[in-house]
Design a protein around this motif. Structure first.
Motif, mmCIF file in Angstrom:
data_model
loop_
_atom_site.group_PDB
_atom_site.id
_atom_site.type_symbol
_atom_site.label_atom_id
_atom_site.label_comp_id
_atom_site.label_asym_id
_atom_site.label_seq_id
_atom_site.Cartn_x
_atom_site.Cartn_y
_atom_site.Cartn_z
ATOM 1 N N GLY A 63 0.793 -1.229 0.000
ATOM 2 C CA GLY A 63 0.000 0.000 0.000
ATOM 3 C C GLY A 63 0.820 1.271 0.000
ATOM 4 N N SER A 64 2.130 1.183 0.384
ATOM 5 C CA SER A 64 2.971 2.370 0.396
ATOM 6 C C SER A 64 3.806 2.509 -0.865
ATOM 7 N N ALA A 65 3.576 1.638 -1.840
ATOM 8 C CA ALA A 65 4.378 1.664 -3.062
ATOM 9 C C ALA A 65 4.154 2.958 -3.828
ATOM 10 N N ALA A 66 5.243 3.513 -4.367
ATOM 11 C CA ALA A 66 5.146 4.769 -5.108
ATOM 12 C C ALA A 66 4.393 4.613 -6.425
ATOM 13 N N GLU A 67 4.263 3.367 -6.903
ATOM 14 C CA GLU A 67 3.558 3.152 -8.170
ATOM 15 C C GLU A 67 2.060 3.392 -8.062
ATOM 16 N N LEU A 68 1.548 3.448 -6.843
ATOM 17 C CA LEU A 68 0.102 3.567 -6.662
ATOM 18 C C LEU A 68 -0.298 5.046 -6.684
ATOM 19 N N PHE A 69 -0.613 5.561 -7.850
ATOM 20 C CA PHE A 69 -1.071 6.950 -7.931
ATOM 21 C C PHE A 69 -1.947 7.146 -9.164
ATOM 22 N N THR A 70 -2.830 8.096 -9.040
ATOM 23 C CA THR A 70 -3.607 8.638 -10.156
ATOM 24 C C THR A 70 -3.716 10.137 -9.929
ATOM 25 N N GLN A 71 -3.552 10.899 -11.004
ATOM 26 C CA GLN A 71 -3.538 12.360 -10.890
ATOM 27 C C GLN A 71 -4.613 12.960 -11.787
ATOM 28 N N ILE A 72 -5.417 13.866 -11.197
ATOM 29 C CA ILE A 72 -6.480 14.544 -11.938
ATOM 30 C C ILE A 72 -6.018 15.955 -12.285
ATOM 31 N N ASP A 73 -6.108 16.331 -13.533
ATOM 32 C CA ASP A 73 -5.735 17.670 -14.003
ATOM 33 C C ASP A 73 -6.858 18.641 -13.649
ATOM 34 N N MET A 74 -6.622 19.496 -12.644
ATOM 35 C CA MET A 74 -7.679 20.369 -12.144
ATOM 36 C C MET A 74 -7.901 21.594 -13.028
ATOM 37 N N GLN A 75 -6.940 21.948 -13.854
ATOM 38 C CA GLN A 75 -7.128 23.090 -14.738
ATOM 39 C C GLN A 75 -7.880 22.708 -16.006
ATOM 40 N N GLN A 76 -7.577 21.547 -16.538
ATOM 41 C CA GLN A 76 -8.233 21.113 -17.765
ATOM 42 C C GLN A 76 -9.589 20.475 -17.494
ATOM 43 N N SER A 77 -9.736 19.785 -16.379
ATOM 44 C CA SER A 77 -11.025 19.185 -16.020
ATOM 45 C C SER A 77 -12.033 20.293 -15.727
ATOM 46 N N THR A 78 -13.214 20.186 -16.316
ATOM 47 C CA THR A 78 -14.162 21.303 -16.304
ATOM 48 C C THR A 78 -15.585 20.816 -16.096
ATOM 49 N N LEU A 79 -16.326 21.586 -15.302
ATOM 50 C CA LEU A 79 -17.771 21.381 -15.193
ATOM 51 C C LEU A 79 -18.466 22.215 -16.264
ATOM 52 N N ARG A 80 -19.323 21.597 -17.024
ATOM 53 C CA ARG A 80 -20.086 22.290 -18.065
ATOM 54 C C ARG A 80 -21.549 22.310 -17.626
ATOM 55 N N LEU A 81 -22.063 23.496 -17.280
ATOM 56 C CA LEU A 81 -23.407 23.635 -16.722
ATOM 57 C C LEU A 81 -24.283 24.463 -17.647
ATOM 58 N N ARG A 82 -25.436 23.913 -17.962
ATOM 59 C CA ARG A 82 -26.466 24.670 -18.682
ATOM 60 C C ARG A 82 -27.559 25.016 -17.678
ATOM 61 N N ALA A 83 -27.803 26.313 -17.500
ATOM 62 C CA ALA A 83 -28.756 26.740 -16.481
ATOM 63 C C ALA A 83 -29.405 28.045 -16.903
ATOM 64 N N VAL A 84 -30.575 28.304 -16.353
ATOM 65 C CA VAL A 84 -31.298 29.555 -16.594
ATOM 66 C C VAL A 84 -31.625 30.182 -15.240
ATOM 67 N N ARG A 85 -31.783 31.498 -15.252
ATOM 68 C CA ARG A 85 -32.114 32.185 -14.009
ATOM 69 C C ARG A 85 -33.597 32.010 -13.682
ATOM 70 N N LYS A 86 -33.863 31.864 -12.389
ATOM 71 C CA LYS A 86 -35.240 31.757 -11.918
ATOM 72 C C LYS A 86 -35.727 33.119 -11.451
ATOM 73 N N PRO A 87 -37.029 33.353 -11.462
ATOM 74 C CA PRO A 87 -37.546 34.605 -10.885
ATOM 75 C C PRO A 87 -37.123 34.721 -9.424
ATOM 76 N N ILE A 88 -36.803 35.929 -8.996
ATOM 77 C CA ILE A 88 -36.307 36.115 -7.631
ATOM 78 C C ILE A 88 -37.444 35.980 -6.627
ATOM 79 N N LEU A 89 -37.070 35.688 -5.393
ATOM 80 C CA LEU A 89 -38.021 35.686 -4.284
ATOM 81 C C LEU A 89 -38.058 37.091 -3.693
ATOM 82 N N SER A 90 -39.211 37.743 -3.754
ATOM 83 C CA SER A 90 -39.331 39.122 -3.260
ATOM 84 C C SER A 90 -39.518 39.111 -1.756
ATOM 85 N N SER A 91 -38.471 38.739 -1.060
ATOM 86 C CA SER A 91 -38.511 38.663 0.398
ATOM 87 C C SER A 91 -37.155 39.082 0.943
ATOM 88 N N LEU A 92 -37.185 39.988 1.913
ATOM 89 C CA LEU A 92 -35.936 40.448 2.515
ATOM 90 C C LEU A 92 -35.240 39.330 3.279
#
Length: 772
Positions: free
Chosen positions: A154-183
């Motif tokens: 379990g301590s072997a250096a060969e055991l690794f996986t690396q995720i590229d955080m700059q290239q990995s991207t969330l792609r979200l399609r969303a629309v704005r909802k009407p606001i809640l008129s409440s303070l």
């Protein structure tokens, strides 16, 4: 004997993995600039580096590593689809049964094979965010790693996986909802979970006299956004003429018929004005509701997904009072569209309270602040490499006596049984190692208030992070053909641990733009900004927009509104001594103030650059020897600094400038933000409030561009120390600056001791003298 090679192999592999991880982190830390959120017509793209607050890749190592990120879902957005584009690299020594799982709120949504023959991979994963409520959701990564060999280690250096955080991207399609008129839902309107690099806001004012109310409104929005930079577009509207609502039909239900011109802009609107000045903008029905200090939240008539905050009253004083209520972002407001404010009783000139005053815990002992009052909850960490527990506290080095080297904390914690002698609880301050606590009892232990010494010299001005990072190893450390047991590796940090934080007496070394960037000082001392003033030097809306944007940033740094800070266009109207924030052209400054500016002002002075020292022999005298008592009076020498003084005739060009200095004219600290023209100043302030440029502020002057980061700095030859300091500190500073005082004091003590000894001996001699 057989165990020695195995243990040596484990140590070598662990060391190699550690060096590899540090090298990877080092390269990532100096890689590309901060990754930002981008918007297209089709989707919003969020790199995982934004969620992780770091461009460094995410490393998964060991047999079964896991990690998670917080994915924000704002209340104002309705998600239609969401995908994760994941880029990752695995070890070429893995076996075919290795895999990477992706989860959302602990529910696995994808399983990806890890192949030695294909180390570089990309995958597009659909995330079921459509039905998730607003809030933060866990995006998790779990790997099961197996490498080629007779037995797994379990301590072997060969055991690794690396995720590229700059290239990995969330792609979200969303629309704005009407606001809640409440303070009660203002935090959902100005939501820190929004997917924005900057939040655009329109502040519309009907009267020039309501400048202070505009500044308070800017702070109220900025504080709710918490860390998202606020980009303000200041506008004025003509309050004259008849009410636009006279042309409305009885069926018309619009709130703001006079805001048609502002409907074409982006962002929400804060409308500020007295009842009389709003007559041409607000509907008669809404106008009738304004009977005193008034605060309301309404949808924009032309676009119900955008909000309009109405701040009003019968006169300027009531309008400012309503704006002050809006700026106090932690006030609980009712679930209704508007409120009528009877009164707000709030004193000025008060200091920052260390910790959370709303905690129900008993008061702390004098000078101590419990972790619970700093929003730290008792935390249990499990496994060999758990994520560190973190305590955030506000401090800076000048709060402490110059002779105090360490800040003390007392930690209460418990750890499990069966730990190896190499286990330790590592203490880091702002990511730098400062101390370790040995977890060496094989039966486990409960430890109450063990001492931690935090070097004062390593404190950052402003928020500091104390990380508690366990490195846990069981007695059965595993090895080749030996399993690793980690279910017993537990450490709990108790919230009754405490830290010794002194009261802030305002002792500071100025000028220092980095102190301003991290803490807002000296303008946030007192905590409400009392005794300070924001002065807008030009009348155009671009300079006003820049000044209000700057106020929003200072409120975010202070984490509270500067309700005591004066806001004015007329420098001459200020009475008494003030710390000044000046925004605009220095050409509009009084001559006395111009003459005090020594940096980055074309036509006056540009920069004084220290290049060395010049040695000269001075005539021997008693005064010269007293100033340098350790030097021979026959060879007294003086070392004078040598500077290169540059003056320029023309302006700043494409750059912006921030300059800070101590002023006899104002009786305090002056910070000037300027550019060659108002539009460039506004663009420059919008660039300045970004994380990278704001964090680069330093010295007594900085130049930056409207499209990039810092261009250059100036550092003062001398500093001033201001604020209240303990008597012992005042004495030590004076003695170090005036060595002859120390000599005089020493000679005085010797003379006094000698006289007292002579007097006592003489008295004793008389008593024992025969016939006396």
């Amino acid at each position: 004997m057989k165990s020695y090679p195995n243990k040596l192999k484990i140590a070598v592999q662990f060391l190699g993995l550690l060096l590899w991880a540090l090298t990877a982190f080092g390269h990532a830390a100096h890689a590309a600039p901060r990754t930002i959120i981008s918007h297209t017509e089709e989707a919003t793209l969020i790199p995982l580096a934004v969620l992780n607050a770091s461009p460094a890749p995410l490393d998964l190592r060991g047999l079964s590593p896991r990690s998670s990120l917080s994915l924000p879902v704002p209340a104002r957005m309705k998600i239609e689809s969401s995908e994760l584009e994941l880029y990752y690299t695995n070890s070429i020594s893995l076996e075919a049964r290795s895999m990477l799982a992706v989860s959302l709120n602990d529910r696995i949504v994808a399983q990806l094979p890890l192949k030695a023959s294909q180390p570089d991979n990309a995958a597009r994963i659909s995330l079921p965010l459509q039905d998730q409520p607003a809030g933060y959701h866990g995006l998790g990564f779990f790997a099961a790693l197996h490498f080629k060999g007779s037995c797994e280690d379990g301590s072997a250096a060969e055991l690794f996986t690396q995720i590229d955080m700059q290239q990995s991207t969330l792609r979200l399609r969303a629309v704005r909802k009407p606001i809640l008129s409440s303070l009660a839902h203002l935090d959902e309107l100005f939501d820190k979970r929004l997917w924005l690099n900057q939040f655009p806001l329109n502040i519309v004012s009907t009267e020039p006299a309501l400048l202070e109310a505009s500044a308070l409104a800017a702070q109220g929005v900025a504080l709710r956004l918490e860390f998202i930079p606020l980009n303000i577009n200041y506008q004025t509207v003509d309050s004259g003429g008849s009410a636009a609502s006279t042309q409305k039909t009885s069926q018309d239900t619009s709130y703001f018929p006079g805001l048609a011109a502002q409907s074409d802009t982006q962002g929400d609107i804060v409308l500020i004005g007295s009842r009389q000045s709003l007559a041409a903008i607000v509907s008669p029905k809404l106008l009738e509701q304004i009977e005193g200090a008034y605060l309301g939240l309404f949808p924009l008539d032309s676009d119900p997904t955008r909000g309009v905050v109405l701040i009003s009253g019968l006169d300027a004083q009531q309008v400012t009072e309503a704006a002050r209520v809006f700026a106090l972002h932690k006030l609980a407001l009712p679930d209704r569209q508007d409120i009528h404010i009877k009164s707000l009783d709030m004193p000025q000139d008060f200091s920052r309270l260390q910790g959370n005053p709303n905690q129900s815990n008993p008061p702390d002992e004098h000078g101590w602040v419990s972790f619970s009052r700093l929003d730290f909850a008792t935390t249990t960490l499990q496994g060999m490499y758990p994520k560190p527990a973190e305590l955030n506290f506000w401090a800076f080095a000048e709060m402490f006596d110059p002779q105090q080297r360490n800040l003390t904390a007392e930690l209460s914690f418990a750890y499990g049984a069966g730990f190896d002698q190499k286990s330790a609880l590592n203490i880091l301050l702002n990511g730098k190692f400062i101390q370790a606590l040995h977890l060496d009892n094989p039966h486990g232990e409960q430890v109450w208030r063990t001492r931690i010494n935090i070097p004062v010299a390593q404190l950052k001005a402003g928020q500091n992070t104390l990380s508690l990072a366990p490195s846990l190893i069981g007695i059965d450390v595993g090895g080749e053909c030996k399993p690793i047991f980690s279910n017993n590796l537990y450490v709990s940090i108790a919230d009754d641990s405490r830290i010794a934080l002194p009261a802030n007496n305002g002792f500071m070394r100025l000028p220092d733009l980095s102190l301003l960037a991290r803490t807002g000082l000296p303008y946030t001392q007192p905590y409400d900004g009392y005794g300070g003033a924001l002065v807008i030097l030009d009348d155009d809306i671009e300079t006003h927009s820049a000044a209000l944007t700057l106020m929003g940033k200072l409120a975010q740094v202070n984490k509270a509104p500067l309700t005591g800070l004066a806001v004015t266009r007329d420098l001459a109207s200020l009475k008494g001594d003030h710390n000044l924030l000046l925004v605009g052209s220095p050409a509009n400054l009084p001559e006395a103030l111009k003459n005090e500016i020594s940096t980055f002002i074309p036509g006056l002075r540009w920069q004084n650059l220290a290049v060395g020292v010049q040695e000269s022999q001075i005539q021997a005298s008693l005064q010269s020897w007293l100033n340098t008592p350790l030097q021979s009076p026959l060879a007294a020498r003086r070392f004078a600094p040598v500077s290169a003084n540059l003056s320029l005739e023309r302006g700043l060009g494409q750059s912006n400038a921030a300059v800070q200095f101590q002023s006899k004219f104002s009786g305090g600290t002056v910070t000037l933000f300027s550019a060659d023209d108002p539009q460039r100043l506004r663009n420059g302030i919008n660039q300045l409030i970004g994380f990278d440029t704001w964090g680069a502020l330093n010295g007594n002057g900085m130049l930056w561009s409207t499209s990039g980061g810092a261009l250059g700095f100036s550092f003062p030859a001398n500093h001033s120390f201001v604020g209240d300091i303990p008597a012992t500190t005042w004495i030590s500073l004076n003695l170090s600056d005036r060595p002859w005082l120390l000599i005089a004091l020493t000679l005085g003590i010797i003379l006094t001791t000698s006289l007292m000894t002579w007097f006592m001996l003489r008295r004793s001699a008389r008593r024992f003298k025969p016939g006396a």
